[in-house]
Design a protein around this motif. Structure first.
Motif, PDB file in Angstrom:
ATOM      1  N   THR A  57       0.948  -1.349  -0.070  1.00 49.37           N
ATOM      2  CA  THR A  57      -0.133  -0.131   0.169  1.00 49.37           C
ATOM      3  C   THR A  57       0.896   1.371  -0.056  1.00 49.37           C
ATOM      4  OG1 THR A  57      -0.105  -0.399   2.405  1.00 49.37           O
ATOM      5  CG2 THR A  57      -2.117  -1.197   1.127  1.00 49.37           C
ATOM      6  N   PRO A  58       0.239   2.493  -0.189  1.00 52.25           N
ATOM      7  CA  PRO A  58       1.205   3.512  -0.171  1.00 52.25           C
ATOM      8  C   PRO A  58       2.135   3.946   0.682  1.00 52.25           C
ATOM      9  CG  PRO A  58      -1.090   4.058  -1.188  1.00 52.25           C
ATOM     10  CD  PRO A  58      -0.998   2.957  -0.282  1.00 52.25           C
ATOM     11  N   ILE A  59       3.230   4.092   0.516  1.00 56.21           N
ATOM     12  CA  ILE A  59       4.485   4.336   1.416  1.00 56.21           C
ATOM     13  C   ILE A  59       4.443   6.029   1.474  1.00 56.21           C
ATOM     14  CG2 ILE A  59       6.850   4.252   2.023  1.00 56.21           C
ATOM     15  CD1 ILE A  59       6.830   1.721   0.090  1.00 56.21           C
ATOM     16  N   THR A  60       4.292   6.543   2.870  1.00 59.91           N
ATOM     17  CA  THR A  60       4.338   7.837   2.984  1.00 59.91           C
ATOM     18  C   THR A  60       5.565   8.238   4.032  1.00 59.91           C
ATOM     19  OG1 THR A  60       1.956   8.065   2.924  1.00 59.91           O
ATOM     20  CG2 THR A  60       3.265   9.921   3.711  1.00 59.91           C
ATOM     21  N   ILE A  61       6.322   9.036   3.247  1.00 60.37           N
ATOM     22  CA  ILE A  61       7.661   9.497   4.186  1.00 60.37           C
ATOM     23  C   ILE A  61       7.678  11.034   4.521  1.00 60.37           C
ATOM     24  CG2 ILE A  61      10.227   9.467   4.230  1.00 60.37           C
ATOM     25  CD1 ILE A  61       9.839   6.994   2.081  1.00 60.37           C
ATOM     26  N   LEU A  62       7.846  11.664   5.494  1.00 60.67           N
ATOM     27  CA  LEU A  62       7.908  12.775   5.978  1.00 60.67           C
ATOM     28  C   LEU A  62       8.958  13.205   6.540  1.00 60.67           C
ATOM     29  CD1 LEU A  62       4.251  12.634   8.036  1.00 60.67           C
ATOM     30  CD2 LEU A  62       4.489  13.465   5.711  1.00 60.67           C
ATOM     31  N   PHE A  63       9.253  14.710   6.352  1.00 60.89           N
ATOM     32  CA  PHE A  63      10.474  15.313   6.989  1.00 60.89           C
ATOM     33  C   PHE A  63      10.020  16.722   7.616  1.00 60.89           C
ATOM     34  CE2 PHE A  63      11.594  13.012   3.137  1.00 60.89           C
ATOM     35  CZ  PHE A  63      13.000  12.396   3.622  1.00 60.89           C
ATOM     36  N   ASP A  64      10.344  16.695   8.675  1.00 57.22           N
ATOM     37  CA  ASP A  64       9.974  17.939   9.359  1.00 57.22           C
ATOM     38  C   ASP A  64      10.803  19.199   8.784  1.00 57.22           C
ATOM     39  OD1 ASP A  64       8.148  16.862  10.965  1.00 57.22           O
ATOM     40  OD2 ASP A  64       9.457  16.381  12.434  1.00 57.22           O
ATOM     41  N   ASN A  65      10.298  20.440   8.773  1.00 58.66           N
ATOM     42  CA  ASN A  65      11.179  21.600   8.560  1.00 58.66           C
ATOM     43  C   ASN A  65      11.392  22.192   9.764  1.00 58.66           C
ATOM     44  OD1 ASN A  65      11.128  21.388   5.646  1.00 58.66           O
ATOM     45  ND2 ASN A  65       9.164  22.558   5.340  1.00 58.66           N
ATOM     46  N   THR A  66      12.562  22.326  10.075  1.00 63.32           N
ATOM     47  CA  THR A  66      12.809  22.688  11.774  1.00 63.32           C
ATOM     48  C   THR A  66      13.695  23.854  11.600  1.00 63.32           C
ATOM     49  OG1 THR A  66      14.727  21.354  11.685  1.00 63.32           O
ATOM     50  CG2 THR A  66      12.702  20.432  12.635  1.00 63.32           C
ATOM     51  N   ASN A  67      14.463  24.127  10.712  1.00 62.45           N
ATOM     52  CA  ASN A  67      15.314  25.254  10.768  1.00 62.45           C
ATOM     53  C   ASN A  67      15.070  26.435   9.693  1.00 62.45           C
ATOM     54  OD1 ASN A  67      17.685  26.995  11.006  1.00 62.45           O
ATOM     55  ND2 ASN A  67      18.938  25.454  10.206  1.00 62.45           N
ATOM     56  N   THR A  68      13.833  26.904   9.975  1.00 60.00           N
ATOM     57  CA  THR A  68      13.370  28.003   9.045  1.00 60.00           C
ATOM     58  C   THR A  68      13.433  29.348   9.730  1.00 60.00           C
ATOM     59  OG1 THR A  68      11.177  27.620  10.036  1.00 60.00           O
ATOM     60  CG2 THR A  68      11.647  26.277   7.904  1.00 60.00           C
ATOM     61  N   LYS A  69      14.085  30.203   8.497  1.00 59.62           N
ATOM     62  CA  LYS A  69      14.225  31.621   8.984  1.00 59.62           C
ATOM     63  C   LYS A  69      13.101  32.396   8.042  1.00 59.62           C
ATOM     64  CE  LYS A  69      19.001  31.688  10.597  1.00 59.62           C
ATOM     65  NZ  LYS A  69      20.162  32.775  10.479  1.00 59.62           N
ATOM     66  N   SER A  70      11.977  32.428   8.188  1.00 62.59           N
ATOM     67  CA  SER A  70      11.116  33.137   7.118  1.00 62.59           C
ATOM     68  C   SER A  70      11.156  34.676   7.035  1.00 62.59           C
ATOM     69  CB  SER A  70       9.675  32.795   7.581  1.00 62.59           C
ATOM     70  OG  SER A  70       9.537  31.510   7.692  1.00 62.59           O
ATOM     71  N   GLY A  71      12.117  35.149   8.080  1.00 59.02           N
ATOM     72  CA  GLY A  71      12.076  36.701   7.934  1.00 59.02           C
ATOM     73  C   GLY A  71      12.968  37.027   6.763  1.00 59.02           C
ATOM     74  N   ASP A  72      13.947  36.150   6.608  1.00 59.83           N
ATOM     75  CA  ASP A  72      14.807  36.442   5.297  1.00 59.83           C
ATOM     76  C   ASP A  72      14.261  36.698   4.173  1.00 59.83           C
ATOM     77  OD1 ASP A  72      17.231  33.596   6.603  1.00 59.83           O
ATOM     78  OD2 ASP A  72      16.839  35.732   7.343  1.00 59.83           O
ATOM     79  N   TYR A  73      13.002  36.194   3.889  1.00 63.19           N
ATOM     80  CA  TYR A  73      12.525  36.143   2.593  1.00 63.19           C
ATOM     81  C   TYR A  73      11.321  37.057   2.290  1.00 63.19           C
ATOM     82  CZ  TYR A  73      15.442  32.196   2.194  1.00 63.19           C
ATOM     83  OH  TYR A  73      16.289  31.351   2.131  1.00 63.19           O
ATOM     84  N   ALA A  74      11.147  38.197   3.155  1.00 63.98           N
ATOM     85  CA  ALA A  74      10.073  39.159   2.940  1.00 63.98           C
ATOM     86  C   ALA A  74      10.529  39.964   1.532  1.00 63.98           C
ATOM     87  CB  ALA A  74      10.209  40.225   4.143  1.00 63.98           C
ATOM     88  N   ASN A  75       9.466  40.608   1.251  1.00 64.63           N
ATOM     89  CA  ASN A  75       9.002  41.190  -0.104  1.00 64.63           C
ATOM     90  C   ASN A  75       9.742  40.814  -1.201  1.00 64.63           C
ATOM     91  OD1 ASN A  75      12.242  41.923  -0.240  1.00 64.63           O
ATOM     92  ND2 ASN A  75      11.658  44.028  -0.620  1.00 64.63           N
ATOM     93  N   LEU A  76       9.821  39.414  -1.234  1.00 63.78           N
ATOM     94  CA  LEU A  76      10.241  38.874  -2.742  1.00 63.78           C
ATOM     95  C   LEU A  76       8.983  39.184  -3.767  1.00 63.78           C
ATOM     96  CD1 LEU A  76      11.669  35.425  -1.583  1.00 63.78           C
ATOM     97  CD2 LEU A  76      12.793  37.594  -1.992  1.00 63.78           C
ATOM     98  N   GLN A  77       7.875  39.196  -3.305  1.00 66.75           N
ATOM     99  CA  GLN A  77       6.515  39.229  -4.123  1.00 66.75           C
ATOM    100  C   GLN A  77       6.861  40.707  -4.937  1.00 66.75           C
ATOM    101  OE1 GLN A  77       5.701  36.351  -3.945  1.00 66.75           O
ATOM    102  NE2 GLN A  77       3.760  36.164  -3.209  1.00 66.75           N
ATOM    103  N   ASP A  78       7.126  41.493  -4.208  1.00 66.62           N
ATOM    104  CA  ASP A  78       7.597  42.790  -4.960  1.00 66.62           C
ATOM    105  C   ASP A  78       8.778  42.901  -5.874  1.00 66.62           C
ATOM    106  OD1 ASP A  78       5.037  44.111  -3.653  1.00 66.62           O
ATOM    107  OD2 ASP A  78       6.365  45.049  -2.308  1.00 66.62           O
ATOM    108  N   HIS A  79       9.848  42.307  -5.377  1.00 64.96           N
ATOM    109  CA  HIS A  79      11.075  42.459  -5.817  1.00 64.96           C
ATOM    110  C   HIS A  79      11.615  41.084  -6.069  1.00 64.96           C
ATOM    111  CE1 HIS A  79      14.924  45.401  -5.771  1.00 64.96           C
ATOM    112  NE2 HIS A  79      14.843  44.862  -6.876  1.00 64.96           N
TER     113      HIS A  79
END
Lengths: 323, 323, 323, 323
Positions: free
Chosen positions: C76-98
């Motif tokens: 049956t279907p095999i599901t494999i998950l990975f956590d995203n633990t080390n994310t710094k979202s602040g780095d990626y602001a304003n990419l929509q504009d620029h």
């Protein structure tokens, strides 16, 4: 295999007593408001706890782990996970040797060469429909203003449904039922010719729900006894509205703008508390099997919301395929 | 859209009064003996000429134009063509304005923005099932020794079938019927979990056949009235044989080695010789419509061979998908 | 959309800075030994930490949550998950504009109507290849004894690869590279004619890996300068072995038993630490953009294991499709 | 297998020396003006007769036999047939024993267990691209105003193309070439993330064309030698136009509105008039093989129109999939 749909594609995974069950929904348009609370009403409807349903209560909390950003779908695959928390695997020993009648124990064992997960029916469990309901909740948002409503109309051939279930429980037995489904506000022209007729697509997904034994559209089985002069639905106005709806809202596999109507028969739950004589592959004898554990006396009680959600998935896919 | 199957894939094309109808079969194993004569028995069974069927007689000669070399399939797509020779297009004028009740004239017109071919139902015609029968003849060779047999069991709710059809013809009416299908010698383990259950796949293709209104597997609609203690099929020997066959040969969507059994209801032919009051989109009035031309009084008479062939296509595909 | 394969089907999901990324593998045969440790070697190869790769270190621990029972795949279907633990979202602001040049910020924004998840590239991030690697690890078990080996052969046109990367990092720049892949012990006859040629299938999956700009099989681009008398690979024994391998192990889209050989070009990482002049949709001006955050100086360093795993997925699917 | 596409689906069939070759196109929108003359320009471009191409001249007349009514597509599958009229099967005896180097004789024989049609390459023949061109002509109408243009830029590494071909013919040899393709007026946002990137889809269909050895998008193989500061295409205005086009019009697998640009290498025709030493499976010896019959000295001459048509099929499918 475990996926359905062309432009709105649903992939189901999980085993009853595994770590998680869930669903990936691919092709959902971006920009749809979506949060975990949106799933709770339909999940609650599907959930056990009502008369005739199993005492096994899972938290059934959906966890959205991809495809949603700041409360809206972002166009990429949406993954929704459910934890399996209340599992009693000990209940399900020796099913490989002495498979339960009416279950997929034997077919699963042969198909997978003995490597299937037998605990609680594994991937064949009704618990897998959690993912179907989750996908259907999203599909319902896509197909708005189409409204889908499914109801339990009969149990054991009777309309005093609660009474019938109580009597069945007293007998340590289970009982079947009928479910009717109606879709309102359907646009004309959904469905694809020949193989992807609306009936084909709906029947396909409905028969993936465990325990379904029949499906009839519009006049259904009664059509076999009817004359053409009775059965033909005359169109009465410029919207395509028909006087009667024997077609069940579909002509030539394409929606005609009238309500889609279909009915399904649900078999009695295969698990019952009575001992049943059935073959034991280890002993080579027909021997009594007692199934301990928790059972729904009438699984049909939990089917309507699953039928609605499955139908919504079909209609969402057909809408996204229509040019 | 107009294709079906994963590893044995069938693509259907053609319009009733177009140049040709036909089919491409992709994924057929190489080395199978195949010639045009092989199709004739089933094509003849499908063909008109019997009581209750249309006087329109096509030559229905199959032409293999690809995929066969020196009398054997060569592994590449097999294309089979049928000429449309006996077309009377004049019969079908003004259907766009005054669509026939019970037909796809209206839905086809809306879906295709008025560009559909309305002559003889176009792509919605039962004539398109020629390709399905041709593909099924090949599929039957692949699934050997599985044997599929479908029969007409009732017309208009009666078993004196010929008599019922004669009376119907005298009334210038049409009548529905029931068809039963049984598959013998089925191996255990065909079918895929969840979405591609055997019932899902069979129902999908069966509802692509025009005029089908219901499908029931095993106990079917009767399951809704049954108790689990009655409905569960006890296994009685090491082959997986069961005492009863309410499952219709399928548990958990997977074949269990017992006969696959299902029944379908076929609606009365939509075309009848009586005038019918229905909406005329040109005049904006409900007006009588007379359908001249040639009609089957009981299309169910021609359905069994199409059901057999459709089922064979499903089983061939599932066998080629099984590892 | 986000799935690949016919009989061995892989569905990828997740966003770089979402909750989880992962994969569902459908159609894997049952009975294959599988545990979480099996993934670690290839995940480690893919992982950052080597020269030229980003300092962002994720735990990259795979979690199998379905499809495996008692250490073996259950079909049956095999599901494999990975956590995203080390994310710094602040780095990626304003990419929509620029939007960043060389990235999918602009195309993702337009395609998804502004609802895409822009953080870390969202679904377009190389992080999504975690699921591809996980699926490939399983595929490698299926295709045994086929051995796939991919290596980085050039960076910036040079073979002193580490030196070239160091110089690039000092310049706050990034650099491209070449990756070669060889598959040994391939049986004759894999691949499907026309659309599903081995080259078509491999190229399809390879171009789903971010940053790939070209693929060449066997003689590749050099074939355009060659004569037929040179290019034709003469067969020299009954195993089908050829004197030369300009075909790259494939004739007519079908494997010929010689090694499959292909090469790919990987572009320089789009994120660089230098300011770049590019259009700002908010200001309506071309303005310098500085990308803070963590970057690979040479993404090609991490590509070989992803290429191996992607190729293994193709070959597993083709093997399961072969009759 | 022999089909391509999701919403615009093309199914190819036929063998070089069989009765007919052709194509079924499923999912074409209704209402598009279409007649047989529409195909002639592109079929003529593909046709033999120019310098470097085979003297075998087929009538190459397309016959539309379904899906078109009163000069417009009707929304149902379009079938286009081509007769094979000028076949000399005697030329191709004993290829099963002594397979031609560089051809699919050996791989086809093994794959199909000796049942393949060996005459003229059977289903592996370039003649099968007739159907691809026919489908592409329809696709070009769907994608209007996108314009696709492919040209032969080099033969044998030279730009004096006619001269190079003449010299090759005098040597009884064949020679490879390069083809460039550009798509103009492409909207932003076509393509699907991950597996169905525009590059994946184009590469998939391009490698189904016989004799293709490489594909490069934008910077292509040169990207491996470049720095990020050079390779990143800066956006310069609100339309998304970029200063350079190393991306080849695609970022993250999605079109960015700039021209799609790719180049492919075509190998020298495998059939040459010189004797070639290669293994004879009947004698068990390496022996000279002479290929009588008619050959293209430079098949690359005929490739550009096929590349255009194949690319149009991809773009039509992606447009119909876009929501």
């Amino acid at each position: 295999m475990n996926s359905f749909g062309t432009n709105f594609r649903v992939e189901i995974f999980g085993e009853s007593h595994g770590v998680k069950v869930g669903v990936v929904i691919d092709g959902c348009p971006s920009g749809i408001a979506l949060c975990e609370e949106d799933f709770l009403t339909d999940l609650q409807r599907r959930r056990s706890g009502k008369l005739g349903t199993t005492p096994r209560i899972e938290a059934d909390m959906p966890h959205i782990v991809s495809g949603v950003f700041e409360g809206r779908t972002c166009g990429t695959p949406i993954t929704i996970l459910f934890d399996n928390t209340n599992t009693k695997s000990g209940d399900y020993a020796n099913l490989q040797d002495h498979p339960r009648p009416g279950h997929a124990d034997y077919t699963g064992m042969v198909k997978y060469g003995g490597y299937n997960d037998p605990r609680g029916g594994g991937h064949f469990s009704g618990r897998i429909t959690l993912g179907l309901v989750a996908a259907g909740v999203i599909a319902k948002k896509i197909i708005d203003p189409i409204e889908i409503s499914a109801t339990l109309t009969e149990v054991g051939g009777r309309t005093d449904i609660d009474e019938c279930i109580k009597e069945t429980m007293q007998k340590k037995d289970s009982v079947g039922g009928m479910v009717s489904c109606t879709c309102k506000n359907v646009p004309v022209g959904l469905g694809e010719p020949f193989f992807d007729s609306v009936e084909s697509e709906i029947a396909h997904i409905i028969f993936s729900i465990p325990a379904i034994k029949s499906i009839e559209f519009g006049s259904g089985i009664a059509a076999a006894k009817m004359l053409g002069s009775e059965h033909n639905d005359r169109i009465i106005d410029a919207s395509g509205k028909t006087e009667t709806n024997y077609a069940g809202g579909i002509n030539g596999g394409i929606t005609n703008g009238n309500d889609i109507e279909f009915r399904i028969a649900v078999k009695p739950t295969a698990s019952i508390s009575q001992a049943q004589n059935t073959y034991n592959f280890a002993s080579g004898q027909v021997e009594p099997l007692e199934i301990v554990g928790r059972h729904d006396a009438c699984i049909a009680v939990r089917v309507p919301v699953v039928v609605e959600c499955a139908t919504a998935i079909v209609l969402a896919d057909l809408m996204l395929r229509a040019q």
